[in-house]
Scaffold this motif. Sequence first.
Motif, PDB file in Angstrom:
ATOM      1  N   MET A  51       0.842  -1.198   0.000  1.00  0.00           N
ATOM      2  CA  MET A  51       0.000   0.000   0.000  1.00  0.00           C
ATOM      3  C   MET A  51       0.874   1.243   0.000  1.00  0.00           C
ATOM      4  O   MET A  51       1.850   1.324   0.742  1.00  0.00           O
ATOM      5  CB  MET A  51      -0.901   0.010   1.237  1.00  0.00           C
ATOM      6  N   ASP A  52       0.550   2.209  -0.851  1.00  0.00           N
ATOM      7  CA  ASP A  52       1.242   3.496  -0.829  1.00  0.00           C
ATOM      8  C   ASP A  52       0.740   4.323   0.346  1.00  0.00           C
ATOM      9  O   ASP A  52      -0.437   4.289   0.700  1.00  0.00           O
ATOM     10  CB  ASP A  52       0.996   4.256  -2.125  1.00  0.00           C
ATOM     11  N   LEU A  53       1.633   5.079   0.941  1.00  0.00           N
ATOM     12  CA  LEU A  53       1.295   5.946   2.062  1.00  0.00           C
ATOM     13  C   LEU A  53       2.024   7.265   1.877  1.00  0.00           C
ATOM     14  O   LEU A  53       3.202   7.287   1.507  1.00  0.00           O
ATOM     15  CB  LEU A  53       1.709   5.300   3.388  1.00  0.00           C
ATOM     16  N   THR A  54       1.334   8.360   2.116  1.00  0.00           N
ATOM     17  CA  THR A  54       1.948   9.683   2.047  1.00  0.00           C
ATOM     18  C   THR A  54       1.725  10.416   3.361  1.00  0.00           C
ATOM     19  O   THR A  54       0.600  10.508   3.849  1.00  0.00           O
ATOM     20  CB  THR A  54       1.361  10.512   0.885  1.00  0.00           C
ATOM     21  N   LEU A  55       2.816  10.915   3.934  1.00  0.00           N
ATOM     22  CA  LEU A  55       2.736  11.773   5.113  1.00  0.00           C
ATOM     23  C   LEU A  55       2.748  13.216   4.646  1.00  0.00           C
ATOM     24  O   LEU A  55       3.582  13.593   3.815  1.00  0.00           O
ATOM     25  CB  LEU A  55       3.929  11.539   6.041  1.00  0.00           C
ATOM     26  N   ILE A  56       1.848  14.014   5.182  1.00  0.00           N
ATOM     27  CA  ILE A  56       1.853  15.439   4.868  1.00  0.00           C
ATOM     28  C   ILE A  56       2.008  16.233   6.161  1.00  0.00           C
ATOM     29  O   ILE A  56       1.753  15.732   7.251  1.00  0.00           O
ATOM     30  CB  ILE A  56       0.566  15.870   4.120  1.00  0.00           C
ATOM     31  N   ASN A  57       2.451  17.469   6.011  1.00  0.00           N
ATOM     32  CA  ASN A  57       2.651  18.366   7.163  1.00  0.00           C
ATOM     33  C   ASN A  57       3.555  17.728   8.225  1.00  0.00           C
ATOM     34  O   ASN A  57       3.299  17.831   9.425  1.00  0.00           O
ATOM     35  CB  ASN A  57       1.310  18.773   7.783  1.00  0.00           C
ATOM     36  N   ALA A  58       4.612  17.081   7.752  1.00  0.00           N
ATOM     37  CA  ALA A  58       5.560  16.408   8.644  1.00  0.00           C
ATOM     38  C   ALA A  58       6.801  17.277   8.829  1.00  0.00           C
ATOM     39  O   ALA A  58       7.418  17.697   7.846  1.00  0.00           O
ATOM     40  CB  ALA A  58       5.954  15.055   8.063  1.00  0.00           C
ATOM     41  N   ARG A  59       7.138  17.583  10.056  1.00  0.00           N
ATOM     42  CA  ARG A  59       8.385  18.303  10.372  1.00  0.00           C
ATOM     43  C   ARG A  59       9.455  17.254  10.631  1.00  0.00           C
ATOM     44  O   ARG A  59       9.440  16.557  11.641  1.00  0.00           O
ATOM     45  CB  ARG A  59       8.183  19.211  11.584  1.00  0.00           C
ATOM     46  N   LEU A  60      10.383  17.133   9.696  1.00  0.00           N
ATOM     47  CA  LEU A  60      11.317  16.009   9.683  1.00  0.00           C
ATOM     48  C   LEU A  60      12.607  16.305  10.430  1.00  0.00           C
ATOM     49  O   LEU A  60      13.152  17.410  10.365  1.00  0.00           O
ATOM     50  CB  LEU A  60      11.665  15.626   8.249  1.00  0.00           C
TER      51      LEU A  60
ATOM     52  N   ASN B 178       6.754  10.487   0.797  1.00  0.00           N
ATOM     53  CA  ASN B 178       6.027   9.517  -0.018  1.00  0.00           C
ATOM     54  C   ASN B 178       6.626   8.128   0.179  1.00  0.00           C
ATOM     55  O   ASN B 178       7.848   7.941   0.105  1.00  0.00           O
ATOM     56  CB  ASN B 178       6.087   9.899  -1.496  1.00  0.00           C
ATOM     57  N   ILE B 179       5.745   7.153   0.430  1.00  0.00           N
ATOM     58  CA  ILE B 179       6.167   5.788   0.722  1.00  0.00           C
ATOM     59  C   ILE B 179       5.477   4.841  -0.245  1.00  0.00           C
ATOM     60  O   ILE B 179       4.256   4.913  -0.456  1.00  0.00           O
ATOM     61  CB  ILE B 179       5.810   5.408   2.175  1.00  0.00           C
ATOM     62  N   HIS B 180       6.246   3.948  -0.841  1.00  0.00           N
ATOM     63  CA  HIS B 180       5.687   2.885  -1.677  1.00  0.00           C
ATOM     64  C   HIS B 180       6.163   1.557  -1.124  1.00  0.00           C
ATOM     65  O   HIS B 180       7.363   1.343  -0.940  1.00  0.00           O
ATOM     66  CB  HIS B 180       6.122   3.037  -3.137  1.00  0.00           C
ATOM     67  N   ALA B 181       5.196   0.658  -0.885  1.00  0.00           N
ATOM     68  CA  ALA B 181       5.514  -0.637  -0.276  1.00  0.00           C
ATOM     69  C   ALA B 181       6.225  -0.385   1.051  1.00  0.00           C
ATOM     70  O   ALA B 181       5.668   0.209   1.953  1.00  0.00           O
ATOM     71  CB  ALA B 181       6.335  -1.492  -1.224  1.00  0.00           C
ATOM     72  N   SER B 182       7.476  -0.759   1.173  1.00  0.00           N
ATOM     73  CA  SER B 182       8.171  -0.611   2.449  1.00  0.00           C
ATOM     74  C   SER B 182       9.314   0.393   2.391  1.00  0.00           C
ATOM     75  O   SER B 182      10.133   0.452   3.307  1.00  0.00           O
ATOM     76  CB  SER B 182       8.718  -1.968   2.912  1.00  0.00           C
TER      77      SER B 182
ATOM     78  N   ASP C 146      14.452   2.423   4.127  1.00  0.00           N
ATOM     79  CA  ASP C 146      13.254   1.730   4.583  1.00  0.00           C
ATOM     80  C   ASP C 146      12.297   2.721   5.242  1.00  0.00           C
ATOM     81  O   ASP C 146      12.716   3.647   5.938  1.00  0.00           O
ATOM     82  CB  ASP C 146      13.618   0.643   5.596  1.00  0.00           C
ATOM     83  N   ALA C 147      11.010   2.480   5.058  1.00  0.00           N
ATOM     84  CA  ALA C 147       9.977   3.355   5.629  1.00  0.00           C
ATOM     85  C   ALA C 147       9.672   2.931   7.059  1.00  0.00           C
ATOM     86  O   ALA C 147       8.605   2.391   7.368  1.00  0.00           O
ATOM     87  CB  ALA C 147       8.722   3.318   4.760  1.00  0.00           C
ATOM     88  N   ASP C 148      10.663   3.143   7.935  1.00  0.00           N
ATOM     89  CA  ASP C 148      10.532   2.910   9.368  1.00  0.00           C
ATOM     90  C   ASP C 148      10.661   4.266  10.053  1.00  0.00           C
ATOM     91  O   ASP C 148      11.758   4.860  10.085  1.00  0.00           O
ATOM     92  CB  ASP C 148      11.626   1.973   9.878  1.00  0.00           C
TER      93      ASP C 148
ATOM     94  N   ALA D 204       2.590   7.845  16.521  1.00  0.00           N
ATOM     95  CA  ALA D 204       2.473   6.700  15.628  1.00  0.00           C
ATOM     96  C   ALA D 204       3.859   6.201  15.258  1.00  0.00           C
ATOM     97  O   ALA D 204       4.845   6.943  15.328  1.00  0.00           O
ATOM     98  CB  ALA D 204       1.692   7.072  14.370  1.00  0.00           C
ATOM     99  N   ARG D 205       3.906   4.932  14.882  1.00  0.00           N
ATOM    100  CA  ARG D 205       5.091   4.374  14.241  1.00  0.00           C
ATOM    101  C   ARG D 205       4.714   3.955  12.826  1.00  0.00           C
ATOM    102  O   ARG D 205       3.554   3.629  12.549  1.00  0.00           O
ATOM    103  CB  ARG D 205       5.603   3.139  14.988  1.00  0.00           C
ATOM    104  N   ILE D 206       5.695   3.947  11.944  1.00  0.00           N
ATOM    105  CA  ILE D 206       5.529   3.365  10.622  1.00  0.00           C
ATOM    106  C   ILE D 206       6.617   2.307  10.486  1.00  0.00           C
ATOM    107  O   ILE D 206       7.810   2.610  10.616  1.00  0.00           O
ATOM    108  CB  ILE D 206       5.638   4.423   9.509  1.00  0.00           C
ATOM    109  N   VAL D 207       6.206   1.052  10.285  1.00  0.00           N
ATOM    110  CA  VAL D 207       7.138  -0.065  10.197  1.00  0.00           C
ATOM    111  C   VAL D 207       6.994  -0.710   8.835  1.00  0.00           C
ATOM    112  O   VAL D 207       5.914  -1.219   8.491  1.00  0.00           O
ATOM    113  CB  VAL D 207       6.882  -1.100  11.310  1.00  0.00           C
ATOM    114  N   GLN D 208       8.045  -0.622   8.026  1.00  0.00           N
ATOM    115  CA  GLN D 208       8.020  -1.135   6.656  1.00  0.00           C
ATOM    116  C   GLN D 208       6.808  -0.615   5.888  1.00  0.00           C
ATOM    117  O   GLN D 208       6.141  -1.335   5.163  1.00  0.00           O
ATOM    118  CB  GLN D 208       8.037  -2.664   6.657  1.00  0.00           C
ATOM    119  N   GLY D 209       6.540   0.669   6.073  1.00  0.00           N
ATOM    120  CA  GLY D 209       5.471   1.325   5.331  1.00  0.00           C
ATOM    121  C   GLY D 209       4.092   1.180   5.927  1.00  0.00           C
ATOM    122  O   GLY D 209       3.127   1.753   5.411  1.00  0.00           O
TER     123      GLY D 209
END
Length: 407
Positions: free
Chosen positions: A1-10, A29-33, A366-368, A391-396
């Motif tokens: 699943m694609d996932l997009t984070l917006i308004n993220a202060r990195l 922008n995250i695709h798969a993991s 990796d999208a961790d 929240a956590r994001i683990v492998q997307g």
Amino acid sequence: MDLTLINARLVTMEQGTLGYTVTEPTTVNIHASSITSVGTQVASSHPSAIYDCKGKLVTPGLIDCHTHLVFAGNRANEFEMRLNGIPYQEIAKQGGGILSTVKATREASVEQLVELALPRLEGLTRTGVTSVEIKSGYGLTLDDEIKMLRAAKALENHRRIRVTPTLLAAHAVPPEFTGKADQYIEHVCQEIIPLVAEEKLATSVDVFCESIGFSVEQTEKVFQAAHQHGLTIKGHTEQLSNLGGTALTAQYQGLSADHIEYLDEQGVVALAESGTVATLLPGAFYFLKETQQPPIEMLRKHNVPMALATDFNPGTSPFADLTMMMNMGCTLFGLTPEETLRGVTCHAAKALGYGATRGQIKAGFDADLAIWDISHPADLSYQVGIPRLSARIVQGELCLNGGHGND
């Protein structure tokens, strides 16, 4: 699943001084993991999911690169006995100490070990951990070491977490080999390591190289066997004395040398030349009321990357909170908040052999990730015990409130 984070202060933790700088609200922008891009635009006009960070701080997912999370038994009674003045030698005579954990672990099944480890793992994930290294070392037989490694990896089936199992059969001399440490090392090298490598149950081999553990010569035999079977090297070294185990670990291109309170400049230079990470474990330093600090200034002088970990174990560091270790790293060892955050992200990744894929927010990594309700990354080292993880994001996969999965 694609996932997009917006308004993220990195806080990307990329190499260089800007890695610790908080960006303006942006998009990931995250695709798969994997992270596909970091910038101001949503990569797809129809992403599968958009998560609005609402200006929250986003760091790489935290990495606990040194734990003993899988074991059975409880040693709170020994803690109380020591505080009542009973010496460790007497506790050991009564069946306590590490061998009490060995006895309980041998008696437990894989399923029981998993069940016992889950609350400990929960403590780590609720403080932003997305990757954890778990060592064996409380079985000390072929079957029981394998059982521990299987239990460690099985935790991935119960929680959104990435587990790196490490073989630590050379943790202590088991009771059936009392007075025969050399024979036990031969057993580790000739029987345990080959089977673990063949069945791909661990990626690294660790040794407790210390006066109460194993000698430099015995440690080298284990390192040689590990290399012969394609496993990487880690070392418990220079915790209680300066035997030269760190330099040996560096000689074998070890991923990390851990503890290192008694490390001298010669050992620091060896780490710098080999690229081996120095992993600091302030929880054990605190719990044992040690006074010999690791050589932080020398490590800085020679640009040795410093990782930070909980060393979670029943005897010397029963703390399942990596942000607490960040605070201890600052208050006990004099690290800066930036050094501690590097120690649980990019440097911890390198200590596990994942420096090119984890521990930074960067395209291709990796999208961790961990999403925090804080204004500045120094807050992670400053406060302990206040829920800050959103929240956590683990492998997307998005895990809200540090939870188990996509909820």
